[in-house]
Design an enzyme around this catalytic site. Structure first.
Site, PDB file in Angstrom:
ATOM      1  N   ILE A  60      -0.720  24.314  13.442  1.00 55.22           N
ATOM      2  CA  ILE A  60      -1.817  23.355  13.353  1.00 55.22           C
ATOM      3  C   ILE A  60      -2.615  23.321  14.650  1.00 55.22           C
ATOM      4  O   ILE A  60      -2.080  23.549  15.736  1.00 55.22           O
ATOM      5  CB  ILE A  60      -1.253  21.944  13.000  1.00 55.22           C
ATOM      6  CG1 ILE A  60      -2.341  21.007  12.504  1.00 55.22           C
ATOM      7  CG2 ILE A  60      -0.481  21.351  14.173  1.00 55.22           C
ATOM      8  CD1 ILE A  60      -1.802  19.741  11.823  1.00 55.22           C
ATOM      9  N   CYS A  61      -3.924  23.071  14.513  1.00 51.85           N
ATOM     10  CA  CYS A  61      -4.797  22.829  15.667  1.00 51.85           C
ATOM     11  C   CYS A  61      -5.714  21.668  15.268  1.00 51.85           C
ATOM     12  O   CYS A  61      -5.331  20.842  14.452  1.00 51.85           O
ATOM     13  CB  CYS A  61      -5.558  24.094  16.072  1.00 51.85           C
ATOM     14  SG  CYS A  61      -6.792  24.666  14.876  1.00 51.85           S
ATOM     15  N   ARG A  62      -6.899  21.596  15.819  1.00 54.05           N
ATOM     16  CA  ARG A  62      -7.795  20.485  15.497  1.00 54.05           C
ATOM     17  C   ARG A  62      -8.349  20.594  14.081  1.00 54.05           C
ATOM     18  O   ARG A  62      -8.316  19.646  13.309  1.00 54.05           O
ATOM     19  CB  ARG A  62      -8.937  20.413  16.511  1.00 54.05           C
ATOM     20  CG  ARG A  62      -9.874  19.255  16.286  1.00 54.05           C
ATOM     21  CD  ARG A  62     -10.888  19.143  17.426  1.00 54.05           C
ATOM     22  NE  ARG A  62     -11.680  17.932  17.294  1.00 54.05           N
ATOM     23  CZ  ARG A  62     -12.867  17.896  16.690  1.00 54.05           C
ATOM     24  NH1 ARG A  62     -13.383  18.991  16.164  1.00 54.05           N
ATOM     25  NH2 ARG A  62     -13.530  16.763  16.615  1.00 54.05           N
ATOM     26  N   GLY A  64      -8.315  24.049  12.254  1.00 57.43           N
ATOM     27  CA  GLY A  64      -7.760  25.172  11.512  1.00 57.43           C
ATOM     28  C   GLY A  64      -8.141  26.550  12.017  1.00 57.43           C
ATOM     29  O   GLY A  64      -7.585  27.546  11.550  1.00 57.43           O
ATOM     30  N   MET A  88      -5.427  18.843  12.548  1.00 54.20           N
ATOM     31  CA  MET A  88      -5.116  17.455  12.913  1.00 54.20           C
ATOM     32  C   MET A  88      -6.176  16.476  12.422  1.00 54.20           C
ATOM     33  O   MET A  88      -5.881  15.303  12.207  1.00 54.20           O
ATOM     34  CB  MET A  88      -4.941  17.328  14.431  1.00 54.20           C
ATOM     35  CG  MET A  88      -3.639  17.889  14.958  1.00 54.20           C
ATOM     36  SD  MET A  88      -2.149  17.091  14.282  1.00 54.20           S
ATOM     37  CE  MET A  88      -2.343  15.388  14.848  1.00 54.20           C
TER      38      MET A  88
END
Length: 109
Positions: A60-62, A64, A88
């Protein structure tokens, strides 16, 4: 690129957060492993030590983008990895808990 929806993640699923330190400190999923994308290759051993041997790595990141790149790298290394769709931002919007680096309520930066 294999992806997983936030709604399909269960409590306790292994989560790898590849956002940078300032993003992590502002807010992250409790229990996630944090290895920033910018340090990922150098710190790859931390993932292999922490990840479940027969389980999936949910990256996961901010939003995708970065997590898709890391998930693709992991798949190329033979790891069962998927990108968490929406990152996120969707995690927080769907009501999943976000904590800061002190364990208090956090936010997605």
């Amino acid at each position: 690129m294999p992806t997983v929806e936030i709604a399909d993640l269960a409590d306790g699923d292994f989560l790898l957060d590849v956002r940078e330190d300032d993003e992590w400190q502002a807010g992250h999923a409790e229990g996630a492993l944090h290895i920033p994308m910018s340090e990922f290759v150098a710190r790859y051993g931390e993932l292999t030590e922490a990840a479940p041997q027969d389980g999936r790595v949910n990256v996961i990141c901010r939003s995708g983008g970065r997590s898709a790149q890391v998930a693709m790298y992991l798949v190329q290394q033979g790891v069962d990895a998927v990108n968490v769709d929406g990152g996120m931002q969707v995690w927080a919007a769907s009501g999943r808990p976000v904590v800061d680096d002190k364990g208090a309520a956090g936010f997605v930066l």
